[in-house]
Design a protein around this motif. Structure first.
Motif, PDB file in Angstrom:
ATOM      1  N   HIS A   1      33.070  -0.951  23.873  1.00 40.81           N
ATOM      2  CA  HIS A   1      32.605  -0.710  25.186  1.00 40.81           C
ATOM      3  C   HIS A   1      32.386  -1.411  26.400  1.00 40.81           C
ATOM      4  CE1 HIS A   1      32.629   3.708  23.177  1.00 40.81           C
ATOM      5  NE2 HIS A   1      30.679   3.595  23.212  1.00 40.81           N
ATOM      6  N   GLU A   2      33.808  -1.572  27.854  1.00 42.48           N
ATOM      7  CA  GLU A   2      33.847  -2.574  28.661  1.00 42.48           C
ATOM      8  C   GLU A   2      32.484  -2.301  28.802  1.00 42.48           C
ATOM      9  OE1 GLU A   2      34.476  -5.520  31.134  1.00 42.48           O
ATOM     10  OE2 GLU A   2      35.178  -5.656  28.734  1.00 42.48           O
ATOM     11  N   GLN A   3      32.794  -0.628  29.662  1.00 48.28           N
ATOM     12  CA  GLN A   3      31.637  -0.036  30.685  1.00 48.28           C
ATOM     13  C   GLN A   3      30.975   0.967  29.891  1.00 48.28           C
ATOM     14  OE1 GLN A   3      33.941   1.172  34.660  1.00 48.28           O
ATOM     15  NE2 GLN A   3      32.786  -0.914  35.307  1.00 48.28           N
ATOM     16  N   PRO A   4      29.593   0.667  28.792  1.00 43.13           N
ATOM     17  CA  PRO A   4      28.764   1.514  28.987  1.00 43.13           C
ATOM     18  C   PRO A   4      28.336   2.368  29.344  1.00 43.13           C
ATOM     19  CG  PRO A   4      27.555  -0.291  27.748  1.00 43.13           C
ATOM     20  CD  PRO A   4      28.961  -1.015  28.578  1.00 43.13           C
ATOM     21  N   ASP A   5      27.791   3.396  28.744  1.00 42.87           N
ATOM     22  CA  ASP A   5      26.935   4.110  29.559  1.00 42.87           C
ATOM     23  C   ASP A   5      25.293   3.924  29.221  1.00 42.87           C
ATOM     24  OD1 ASP A   5      28.213   6.833  30.782  1.00 42.87           O
ATOM     25  OD2 ASP A   5      28.665   7.154  28.216  1.00 42.87           O
TER      26      ASP A   5
ATOM     27  N   GLU B   1      27.245   9.158  20.820  1.00 47.25           N
ATOM     28  CA  GLU B   1      28.470   9.078  20.673  1.00 47.25           C
ATOM     29  C   GLU B   1      29.201  10.143  20.214  1.00 47.25           C
ATOM     30  OE1 GLU B   1      30.748   6.113  21.137  1.00 47.25           O
ATOM     31  OE2 GLU B   1      29.348   4.653  21.832  1.00 47.25           O
ATOM     32  N   ALA B   2      29.016  11.051  19.342  1.00 46.83           N
ATOM     33  CA  ALA B   2      29.077  12.091  18.994  1.00 46.83           C
ATOM     34  C   ALA B   2      29.603  12.839  19.840  1.00 46.83           C
ATOM     35  CB  ALA B   2      28.835  12.778  17.437  1.00 46.83           C
ATOM     36  N   GLU B   3      28.605  12.646  20.725  1.00 43.41           N
ATOM     37  CA  GLU B   3      28.553  13.605  21.836  1.00 43.41           C
ATOM     38  C   GLU B   3      29.226  13.177  23.804  1.00 43.41           C
ATOM     39  OE1 GLU B   3      24.590  15.108  22.357  1.00 43.41           O
ATOM     40  OE2 GLU B   3      24.448  15.606  20.467  1.00 43.41           O
ATOM     41  N   GLY B   4      29.669  11.704  23.015  1.00 42.42           N
ATOM     42  CA  GLY B   4      30.343  11.258  25.013  1.00 42.42           C
ATOM     43  C   GLY B   4      29.806  10.456  25.148  1.00 42.42           C
ATOM     44  N   ILE B   5      28.474  10.018  24.730  1.00 40.48           N
ATOM     45  CA  ILE B   5      27.876   9.191  25.196  1.00 40.48           C
ATOM     46  C   ILE B   5      28.108   7.662  25.171  1.00 40.48           C
ATOM     47  CG2 ILE B   5      25.287   8.371  25.710  1.00 40.48           C
ATOM     48  CD1 ILE B   5      24.130  11.203  25.442  1.00 40.48           C
ATOM     49  N   LYS B   6      28.613   6.617  25.718  1.00 37.63           N
ATOM     50  CA  LYS B   6      29.302   5.393  25.504  1.00 37.63           C
ATOM     51  C   LYS B   6      28.069   4.535  24.845  1.00 37.63           C
ATOM     52  CE  LYS B   6      31.908   5.374  28.547  1.00 37.63           C
ATOM     53  NZ  LYS B   6      33.459   5.362  29.943  1.00 37.63           N
ATOM     54  N   THR B   7      27.768   3.810  23.737  1.00 37.23           N
ATOM     55  CA  THR B   7      26.386   3.420  23.778  1.00 37.23           C
ATOM     56  C   THR B   7      26.665   1.750  23.011  1.00 37.23           C
ATOM     57  OG1 THR B   7      26.004   3.819  21.391  1.00 37.23           O
ATOM     58  CG2 THR B   7      24.536   5.357  23.638  1.00 37.23           C
ATOM     59  N   ASN B   8      26.395   0.758  24.319  1.00 36.26           N
ATOM     60  CA  ASN B   8      26.311  -0.679  22.918  1.00 36.26           C
ATOM     61  C   ASN B   8      24.856  -0.850  22.997  1.00 36.26           C
ATOM     62  OD1 ASN B   8      29.288  -0.787  23.920  1.00 36.26           O
ATOM     63  ND2 ASN B   8      28.857  -2.667  25.628  1.00 36.26           N
ATOM     64  N   HIS B   9      25.008  -2.441  21.147  1.00 36.41           N
ATOM     65  CA  HIS B   9      23.524  -2.494  21.441  1.00 36.41           C
ATOM     66  C   HIS B   9      23.752  -3.687  21.000  1.00 36.41           C
ATOM     67  CE1 HIS B   9      21.067  -2.460  16.994  1.00 36.41           C
ATOM     68  NE2 HIS B   9      20.749  -2.365  18.436  1.00 36.41           N
ATOM     69  N   ILE B  10      22.192  -4.331  21.632  1.00 35.50           N
ATOM     70  CA  ILE B  10      22.013  -5.919  21.492  1.00 35.50           C
ATOM     71  C   ILE B  10      20.425  -5.854  20.244  1.00 35.50           C
ATOM     72  CG2 ILE B  10      21.216  -7.495  22.879  1.00 35.50           C
ATOM     73  CD1 ILE B  10      22.830  -7.759  24.283  1.00 35.50           C
TER      74      ILE B  10
ATOM     75  N   PHE C   1      23.050 -12.529  27.737  1.00 37.48           N
ATOM     76  CA  PHE C   1      22.747 -11.411  27.383  1.00 37.48           C
ATOM     77  C   PHE C   1      23.380 -10.658  28.531  1.00 37.48           C
ATOM     78  CE2 PHE C   1      19.599  -8.185  29.119  1.00 37.48           C
ATOM     79  CZ  PHE C   1      19.372  -7.541  27.535  1.00 37.48           C
ATOM     80  N   ALA C   2      22.792 -12.112  29.797  1.00 35.13           N
ATOM     81  CA  ALA C   2      23.622 -11.062  31.533  1.00 35.13           C
ATOM     82  C   ALA C   2      25.032 -10.190  31.477  1.00 35.13           C
ATOM     83  CB  ALA C   2      23.342 -11.862  32.129  1.00 35.13           C
ATOM     84  N   PRO C   3      26.081 -10.705  30.507  1.00 35.65           N
ATOM     85  CA  PRO C   3      26.962 -10.560  30.973  1.00 35.65           C
ATOM     86  C   PRO C   3      27.254  -8.757  30.631  1.00 35.65           C
ATOM     87  CG  PRO C   3      27.647 -12.206  30.229  1.00 35.65           C
ATOM     88  CD  PRO C   3      26.284 -12.003  30.355  1.00 35.65           C
ATOM     89  N   HIS C   4      26.706  -8.212  29.455  1.00 36.26           N
ATOM     90  CA  HIS C   4      26.252  -7.545  29.271  1.00 36.26           C
ATOM     91  C   HIS C   4      25.915  -6.206  29.639  1.00 36.26           C
ATOM     92  CE1 HIS C   4      28.220  -8.596  25.087  1.00 36.26           C
ATOM     93  NE2 HIS C   4      27.961  -9.500  25.174  1.00 36.26           N
ATOM     94  N   ALA C   5      24.277  -6.913  30.344  1.00 38.62           N
ATOM     95  CA  ALA C   5      23.383  -5.634  30.905  1.00 38.62           C
ATOM     96  C   ALA C   5      23.851  -5.697  32.296  1.00 38.62           C
ATOM     97  CB  ALA C   5      22.153  -6.994  31.168  1.00 38.62           C
ATOM     98  N   GLU C   6      24.950  -6.223  32.683  1.00 37.25           N
ATOM     99  CA  GLU C   6      25.774  -6.524  34.399  1.00 37.25           C
ATOM    100  C   GLU C   6      26.909  -5.141  33.962  1.00 37.25           C
ATOM    101  OE1 GLU C   6      27.956  -8.422  37.406  1.00 37.25           O
ATOM    102  OE2 GLU C   6      27.663  -9.822  36.221  1.00 37.25           O
TER     103      GLU C   6
END
Length: 577
Positions: free
Chosen positions: A471-475, A496-505, A518-523
């Motif tokens: 996701h470009e802009q995760p929740d 994700e099944a409930e529509g909550i967008k997540t990324n993982h590091i 790390f910073a670009p993903h956090a931003e």
């Protein structure tokens, strides 16, 4: 048919729980299933409740399961302590000897099997572990010949008579329970495995194998849970390659011996847990000042002091980053899988010689001792880099000495082993000049400090962070380290099944922190959720210190001695949206 199943065995420590689990899971591995294990054990040699839980799947898994399908109990305590995990319709296979009772309100199906009685009929009560394993195997409807092969591998060195008795114990356990159940339980029939060959090992064994492959030939260590298996693994194998393991009188001797061996040109390491690392900190400073390579493994456990020696925790980050008086460069890396335990050890030895700094490999108890399926290792990937270790030095001008601590553009000086012609130099733990001679000059001090502290400016490690960012802009940006990665991924599936967008590091380079990666993903994330097995949020603090974004950083901490469950992370993460 089902795609996964969870099995647990419980009893008193020293009662055969570990060997039951080992043979049962080894046989499943032979069939090609993916496995993920968790050990709950007491901090004593014998007595106290212990249990081993194995998750079996037709697909790759990297987390323990929330619930339980089959519980094998050697005593009533095992039922009482673990029955809450059983899913509706779960099964208990219990020793009839203690007249097992299912607590009220639970619909588990109980099979009381004369486990001890069958074993005693065959001549040894210790064989009850094979009776219990056979009963479990029978309920799953799996081919007994595969289980028998695992038994032969386990007991073959004791002779055919011992193998035959254990095979008979397993057969009788299976026959008894199948007669009670009317055949294998259809609801527990696993789908076919993929048949691929897999390794099945604990992280400590993988690190031992990685050290061996990296060219380590000396390990100096003092036994301590949960690091001892690294030493035990290498005790059996290093001598075959011209190496040795030295069990020292204490932790201080262990690290100083390893430093001395490295100074002598031999790749050497030590391994310990939190209390041992506390004792090693002065010597870590010595390695930093003398710029001597050293690899140190820290298998984290519950602290402080003796704390919880056999329980899960990730509370040593600050100690590994900041321990030692004064300021030295060091590298702290944290593998997150069995495969990484192997490859990271090789990289650790290369890094410590390339940059001439202490390298700490930071694991946690679950990763170190939890037995897991592992893809076959690729030995073609192994590359040995000894950095600026030089020989055949050009002749020095008269009255000149070798500049072991030469001020160079990259801060890394040439290194020689003792006896190298033209390489004579002084070594001391006090501040020194380029030749190693003690110096209290303020100009020299600043030059030497800058040299040491700047040598990591060009640091690069493999996969400093693992990123799964669809996701470009995760929740939520979910962040973890060590053994938490698979659990986070399972929680994400529900979110994700409930529509909550997540990324993982997963952060693998703990120090120096890889802020630029790390910073670009956090931003881009609406909220950063840092998940760790400690009370104070040490990884979250490192992110805030090095990257920022404290206003949108949230913490999920667990410090009760047990690993995260997928359902826990799902519920707590959902509340933070």
């Amino acid at each position: 048919m089902i795609s996964q199943l969870s099995w647990k065995i419980g009893g008193q420590q020293g009662e055969g729980v570990e060997s039951t689990d080992r043979i049962f899971s080894t046989a499943l591995n032979r069939l090609g299933y993916y496995l993920y294990g968790y050990r709950h054990f007491s901090s004593r040699i014998k007595g106290g409740h212990t249990n081993n839980k194995i998750r079996i799947s037709t697909k790759p898994i990297r987390a323990i399961s929330d619930d339980l399908d089959i519980l094998v109990a050697f005593d009533q305590e095992s039922i009482d302590l673990n029955v809450h995990e059983l899913r509706s319709g779960g099964v208990i296979v219990a020793d009839a000897k203690f007249n097992p009772v299912v607590p009220e309100g639970n619909d588990a199906r109980l099979f009381a099997v004369p486990i001890t009685a069958i074993a005693e009929e065959l001549g040894a009560s210790l064989m009850k572990n094979m009776v219990a394993s056979g009963a479990s195997w029978g309920l799953l409807g799996l081919p007994l010949e595969v289980f028998n092969q695992a038994l032969e591998e386990e007991f073959g060195r004791k002779g055919p008579a011992v193998v035959e008795k254990n095979v008979e114990a397993a057969r009788r356990g299976a026959e008894f329970v199948l007669e009670q159940a009317g055949g294998p339980l259809n609801e527990f029939q696993l789908g076919p495995a993929d048949g691929k060959q897999k390794l099945f090992m604990i992280g400590n064994d993988a690190m031992g194998l990685g050290a061996l492959a990296a060219g380590c030939r000396i390990m100096a260590a003092y036994p301590i849970t949960p690091a001892s298996e690294i030493m035990e693994y290498l005790i059996k194998r290093l001598p075959k390659f011209g190496g040795t393991v030295i069990q020292t009188e204490d932790e201080i001797a262990a690290i100083t011996m390893a430093i001395g061996a490295n100074y002598g040109g031999v790749r050497a390491m030590t391994a310990s847990a939190g209390p041992g690392l506390s004792l090693k900190t002065e010597a870590i400073g010595l390695a930093g000042m003398t710029e001597t390579p050293i690899v140190i493994v820290n298998t984290q456990r519950g602290g402080p002091s003796t704390g919880l020696p056999t329980k899960q925790e990730q509370s040593d980050l600050n100690a590994m980053i900041y321990a030692t008086h004064g300021e030295i460069p060091k590298i702290v890396i944290a593998p997150s899988s069995i495969e990484e335990c192997f490859y990271d050890m090789i990289e650790a030895f290369n890094l410590t010689e390339k940059y001439q700094v202490p390298v700490i490999v930071l694991t946690d108890l679950q990763l170190s001792l939890g037995k897991q399926s592992c893809e076959m290792l690729d030995y073609e990937q192994i590359v040995i880099d000894r950095g600026k270790l030089v020989n055949d030095l050009p002749p020095l001008e008269e009255h000149k000495q070798f500049k072991r601590y030469e001020l160079t553009e990259d801060g890394i000086s040439p290194r020689v082993i003792p006896g190298e012609k033209g390489g004579l130099h002084h070594v001391t733990g006090v501040e020194h000049d380029e030749t190693g001679r003690p110096s209290e000059s303020s100009v020299n001090r600043k030059n030497m400090m800058d040299k040491r502290l700047n040598k990591l400016n060009g640091l690069h490690i493999t996969n400093a962070i693992h990123v799964d960012a669809p996701h470009e802009q995760p929740d939520l940006l979910l962040v973890g380290m060590g053994s938490t990665g698979g659990t986070i991924d399972e929680a994400r599936t529900k979110l994700e099944a409930e529509g909550i967008k997540t990324n993982h590091i997963t952060v693998r380079q703990i120090y120096p922190f890889p802020a630029d990666l790390f910073a670009p993903h956090a931003e881009r994330a609406q909220a950063i959720v840092v998940i760790e097995n400690n009370a104070t949020g040490q990884l979250a603090d490192q992110i805030k210190l090095n990257v920022g974004f404290g206003e949108k950083t949230r913490r999920i901490n667990k410090y009760d001695g047990t690993p995260f469950l997928p359902s826990e992370l799902y519920k707590q993460s959902k509340e933070l949206v």
